[in-house]
Design an enzyme around this catalytic site. Structure first.
Site, short mmCIF file in Angstrom:
data_model
loop_
_atom_site.label_atom_id
_atom_site.label_comp_id
_atom_site.label_asym_id
_atom_site.label_seq_id
_atom_site.Cartn_x
_atom_site.Cartn_y
_atom_site.Cartn_z
N ALA A 61 0.78 -1.24 0.00
CA ALA A 61 0.00 0.00 0.00
C ALA A 61 0.81 1.29 0.00
CB ALA A 61 -0.94 0.00 1.21
N ALA A 62 2.04 1.25 0.51
CA ALA A 62 2.77 2.50 0.72
C ALA A 62 3.27 3.10 -0.61
CB ALA A 62 3.97 2.24 1.63
N PRO A 63 3.24 4.44 -0.76
CA PRO A 63 2.89 5.46 0.24
C PRO A 63 1.41 5.82 0.33
CG PRO A 63 3.71 6.51 -1.71
CD PRO A 63 3.77 5.04 -2.00
N GLY A 64 0.54 5.08 -0.37
CA GLY A 64 -0.88 5.26 -0.11
C GLY A 64 -1.68 5.97 -1.18
N SER A 65 -1.12 6.13 -2.38
CA SER A 65 -1.91 6.78 -3.45
C SER A 65 -3.22 6.04 -3.65
CB SER A 65 -1.16 6.75 -4.79
OG SER A 65 0.18 7.04 -4.63
N LYS A 66 -3.11 4.71 -3.70
CA LYS A 66 -4.30 3.93 -4.04
C LYS A 66 -5.15 3.68 -2.80
CE LYS A 66 -1.81 2.22 -7.99
NZ LYS A 66 -0.49 2.77 -7.59
N CYS A 103 3.74 -1.22 -12.65
CA CYS A 103 4.08 -0.15 -13.60
C CYS A 103 5.30 -0.58 -14.41
CB CYS A 103 4.29 1.17 -12.88
SG CYS A 103 5.60 1.16 -11.65
N ASP A 108 2.05 -2.92 4.15
CA ASP A 108 3.31 -2.83 3.39
C ASP A 108 4.40 -3.44 4.25
OD1 ASP A 108 4.12 -1.01 0.75
OD2 ASP A 108 5.82 -1.48 2.05
N ASP A 167 -0.77 -4.12 -5.77
CA ASP A 167 -0.02 -3.17 -6.61
C ASP A 167 1.45 -3.50 -6.34
OD1 ASP A 167 0.25 -0.96 -8.33
OD2 ASP A 167 0.55 0.39 -6.63
C1 LIG Z 1 4.43 -0.15 -6.37
S1 LIG Z 1 4.74 0.14 -4.69
C2 LIG Z 1 3.11 0.41 -4.07
C3 LIG Z 1 2.55 1.77 -4.34
C4 LIG Z 1 1.24 2.01 -3.62
N1 LIG Z 1 0.25 0.99 -3.94
C5 LIG Z 1 0.65 3.37 -3.95
O1 LIG Z 1 -0.22 3.44 -4.81
O2 LIG Z 1 1.07 4.34 -3.32
C6 LIG Z 1 5.08 -1.46 -4.07
C7 LIG Z 1 5.16 -1.54 -2.57
O3 LIG Z 1 5.30 -2.92 -2.23
C8 LIG Z 1 6.02 -2.99 -1.03
N2 LIG Z 1 6.51 -4.37 -0.92
C9 LIG Z 1 7.61 -4.94 -1.47
N3 LIG Z 1 7.67 -6.25 -1.17
C10 LIG Z 1 6.57 -6.53 -0.41
C11 LIG Z 1 6.07 -7.70 0.20
N4 LIG Z 1 6.71 -8.85 0.08
N5 LIG Z 1 4.92 -7.63 0.92
C12 LIG Z 1 4.26 -6.44 1.04
N6 LIG Z 1 4.70 -5.29 0.48
C13 LIG Z 1 5.83 -5.33 -0.25
C14 LIG Z 1 7.10 -1.94 -1.18
O4 LIG Z 1 7.60 -1.55 0.08
C15 LIG Z 1 6.34 -0.84 -1.92
O5 LIG Z 1 5.86 0.11 -1.00
#
Ligand SMILES: C[S@@+](CC[C@H](N)C(=O)[O-])C[C@H]1O[C@@H](n2cnc3c(N)ncnc32)[C@H](O)[C@@H]1O
Length: 308
Positions: A117-122, A236, A140, A183
């Protein structure tokens, strides 16, 4: 780091799946347009925000077919330094990154997991789409990124989300979710392009085996959603190994189908064949979005229904 003059050689392997490949390469030299989402949870009076921004010398235009999204000119305006930003009235966001939540179609009263989820846009977009009346678990695995997520939830006035810090692959079982968004962490090739100052806006993720992580996340999400529930998988990146191959893995392991979806941006079917490997025919119902056709970040979205 991949320098801009190395891009043609790097993307060459995708020539067959990127429409108008030469145009795509040219487009990488253009900075992204600037957009924001107006956050109704904090700001019920749209015109106040728009007038406030216009007083600072920018032009603000609504985006057709994207309710609450606005395009800002000039595109190097520092939106993140404005009062409207600090008050949580606006959230800068590219257009294509709004697509996974459009596919998710979250409803008030539902129990929803945002697995990465981080940083939370979605997460904040889900909260807004449900009028802050769903129950959202925003997870996250990274504490530093979770801090940014919590700050965004507070700034945007989201009350319907709680945060957790699990590796998504082992997120605990409990009451099944109605909908789950994955995501996923990815190589981010869809974000590759030149910025305003000529610098590159691309940092390749440090993970060594992204497809294995992505498969683990998607299978767990499927097992956590209720029968008949929806999982949206998005990245992406352009790489089929992180997109179609991951969803193909799920479709062969579990009883699932891809649900077709209407999107407000031009898109192409997912690929069903890549470098000699043939994927489940349902993958043609997934969607690929390219930067030069959307003036945005390249994305892949698959809306998946749990059948059993
Ligand atoms: C594409 S970013 C997400 C962007 C977010 N959905 C948004 O819209 O702001 C992918 C995220 O997956 C997290 N991540 C990486 N491996 C992970 C795992 N095994 N389990 C959960 N989160 C994970 C990363 O820390 C990162 O924040």
């Amino acid at each position: 780091m991949l320098e801009l003059n190395e891009a043609p050689a790097y993307f060459e392997r995708y020539r067959e799946i990127i429409p108008r490949f030469e145009e795509f390469l040219e487009h990488l030299k253009k900075p992204l347009p600037l957009y924001f989402r107006l956050n109704e949870l904090k700001c019920p009076r749209e015109e106040i925000v728009l007038k406030g921004l216009e007083r600072q010398g920018v032009k603000v235009e609504p985006v057709p077919n994207f309710p609450k999204f606005y395009r800002v000119e000039p595109r190097d305006f520092p939106l993140g330094n404005t009062e409207e930003y600090y008050l949580g009235y606006i959230y800068p966001m590219t257009l294509s990154s709004a697509l996974p939540v459009l596919a998710l179609e979250p409803k008030p009263g539902e129990y929803i997991l945002d697995m990465c989820a981080a940083p939370g846009s979605k997460t904040t977009q889900i909260a807004q789409a449900t009028g802050d009346r769903a129950v959202i678990v925003a997870n996250d695995r990274r504490l530093d990124r979770l801090a940014a997520l919590v700050a965004n939830l507070k700034r945007l006035g989201v009350a319907s989300a709680l945060t957790t810090i699990y590796r998504g692959e082992v997120f605990p079982y409990g009451v099944p979710f109605d909908r789950i968004l994955v995501d996923a962490p990815c190589s981010g090739e869809g974000r590759y392009r030149q910025g305003y100052e000529g610098e590159l806006l691309y940092q390749k993720e440090g993970h060594t085996n992204l497809p294995a992580i992505q498969k683990g996340l998607l299978v767990r999400a499927f097992d956590l959603v209720k029968v008949g529930g929806i999982v949206v998988y998005s990245t992406c990146t352009i790489n089929p190994e992180e997109n179609e191959m991951v969803v193909d893995y799920l479709l062969r392991k579990r009883q699932a189908e891809i649900v077709p979806c209407d999107y407000p941006l031009p898109h192409h079917p997912g690929v069903t064949e890549w470098e000699g490997r043939v994927f489940h025919p349902d993958l043609a119902k997934a969607a690929r979005f390219f930067p030069h056709e959307t003036e945005s970040v390249g994305f892949f979205v698959a809306k998946i229904k749990r059948l059993f």
